[in-house]
Design a protein around this motif. Sequence first.
Motif, short mmCIF file in Angstrom:
data_model
loop_
_atom_site.label_atom_id
_atom_site.label_comp_id
_atom_site.label_asym_id
_atom_site.label_seq_id
_atom_site.Cartn_x
_atom_site.Cartn_y
_atom_site.Cartn_z
N ILE A 66 1.21 -1.29 0.06
CA ILE A 66 -0.39 0.44 -0.01
C ILE A 66 1.03 1.02 0.11
O ILE A 66 0.45 2.24 -0.73
CB ILE A 66 -0.66 -0.16 1.29
N LEU A 67 1.74 1.39 0.85
CA LEU A 67 2.61 2.36 1.19
C LEU A 67 3.72 1.85 0.16
O LEU A 67 4.90 1.63 0.17
CB LEU A 67 3.44 2.23 1.95
N LEU A 106 -6.17 7.72 4.87
CA LEU A 106 -4.86 8.16 4.83
C LEU A 106 -4.08 9.65 3.64
O LEU A 106 -5.22 10.19 3.64
CB LEU A 106 -5.63 7.68 2.89
N ILE A 107 -3.82 10.53 4.33
CA ILE A 107 -3.15 11.07 4.50
C ILE A 107 -2.20 11.21 3.27
O ILE A 107 -1.13 10.64 3.04
CB ILE A 107 -2.38 11.84 5.79
N ASP A 108 -1.68 11.94 2.02
CA ASP A 108 -1.18 12.11 1.21
C ASP A 108 -0.80 13.40 0.26
O ASP A 108 -0.25 13.54 -0.57
CB ASP A 108 -2.19 11.50 -0.57
N GLY A 109 -1.01 14.62 0.95
CA GLY A 109 -0.26 15.40 1.24
C GLY A 109 -1.42 16.48 -0.03
O GLY A 109 -0.93 17.71 -0.40
N THR A 110 -2.45 16.16 -0.67
CA THR A 110 -3.77 16.44 -1.14
C THR A 110 -4.31 17.18 -0.72
O THR A 110 -4.47 17.60 1.12
CB THR A 110 -4.19 16.04 -2.16
N TYR A 118 -10.98 8.67 1.53
CA TYR A 118 -11.31 7.14 2.50
C TYR A 118 -11.33 6.21 1.48
O TYR A 118 -11.40 4.87 1.84
CB TYR A 118 -12.67 7.48 3.58
N ASN A 119 -12.13 6.99 0.19
CA ASN A 119 -12.63 5.21 -1.24
C ASN A 119 -10.97 5.40 -1.75
O ASN A 119 -11.13 3.82 -1.98
CB ASN A 119 -13.29 7.01 -1.40
N ALA A 120 -10.36 6.16 -1.14
CA ALA A 120 -8.97 5.88 -2.16
C ALA A 120 -8.40 4.74 -0.75
O ALA A 120 -8.27 3.24 -1.18
CB ALA A 120 -8.47 6.78 -2.06
N LEU A 121 -8.22 4.57 0.23
CA LEU A 121 -7.93 4.43 1.96
C LEU A 121 -8.04 2.65 1.38
O LEU A 121 -7.49 1.76 1.36
CB LEU A 121 -7.98 4.47 2.32
N LYS A 122 -9.85 2.57 1.48
CA LYS A 122 -10.95 1.46 1.13
C LYS A 122 -9.70 0.68 0.09
O LYS A 122 -9.62 -0.83 -0.21
CB LYS A 122 -11.86 1.15 0.71
N CYS A 128 -7.03 -7.15 2.76
CA CYS A 128 -5.85 -7.59 3.32
C CYS A 128 -6.15 -8.20 4.73
O CYS A 128 -7.29 -8.13 5.23
CB CYS A 128 -5.22 -6.41 3.49
N LYS A 129 -5.58 -8.85 5.79
CA LYS A 129 -6.22 -9.77 6.45
C LYS A 129 -5.53 -9.11 7.50
O LYS A 129 -6.77 -9.06 8.66
CB LYS A 129 -5.56 -11.23 6.55
N HIS A 130 -4.78 -8.59 7.67
CA HIS A 130 -4.16 -7.98 9.07
C HIS A 130 -3.94 -6.18 8.90
O HIS A 130 -4.04 -5.55 10.06
CB HIS A 130 -2.26 -7.79 9.14
N VAL A 131 -4.54 -5.39 7.64
CA VAL A 131 -4.73 -4.11 6.97
C VAL A 131 -5.91 -4.05 6.95
O VAL A 131 -6.77 -5.05 6.70
CB VAL A 131 -4.12 -3.77 7.08
N LEU A 132 -7.30 -3.43 8.16
CA LEU A 132 -8.48 -3.53 7.55
C LEU A 132 -8.38 -1.75 8.12
O LEU A 132 -7.94 -0.60 8.00
CB LEU A 132 -9.15 -3.43 8.66
N CYS A 133 -9.98 -1.14 7.28
CA CYS A 133 -10.24 -0.32 6.70
C CYS A 133 -11.26 0.06 7.94
O CYS A 133 -11.97 -0.51 8.67
CB CYS A 133 -11.02 -0.17 5.21
N VAL A 134 -11.26 1.01 9.11
CA VAL A 134 -12.32 1.59 9.66
C VAL A 134 -13.52 1.91 9.41
O VAL A 134 -13.13 2.49 8.73
CB VAL A 134 -12.01 2.61 10.74
#
Length: 144
Positions: A66-67, A106-110, A118-122, A128-134
Amino acid sequence: MLNNSFQCELAKTYCPNVKIGACMLQPKLDGCRAWAALVNGEVQLFTRNGNLIKGCSHIKQELSHILTTSDIVLDGELYSHSLTFQQIIKQVKSDGEQLQFWAFDLIDGTQSGYFTRYNALKSFIGVCKHVLCVNTLGDAKSDL
């Protein structure tokens, strides 16, 4: 580089006389606030105060997909539904193998509004199994 100056957004004191417009709702997770960023080509996790978290290699592995640029920071919580707060903190201080990273933002400087981020984050997180979206509820039309 965005992540050198990143600070977690923390809750503010409730003011009953303040008129509230558009807002988002997220569940409160009783875990360890953390943020993730790519630093010198390596995914790192930090506490909300900027202290390096050394464990959680399984989370860092998933975050490496992701990163992909140092301009992205994920803000979230190291958490497990099956652990108490004290057990979560103990996990953070050791290997963290029972934890998941629950991402808030997700903070991307824009200057993108929250629901755009949030939609980009999802879409980044996918399945993913260990990274989830609140889960976030709110009015996407008023993209804060």
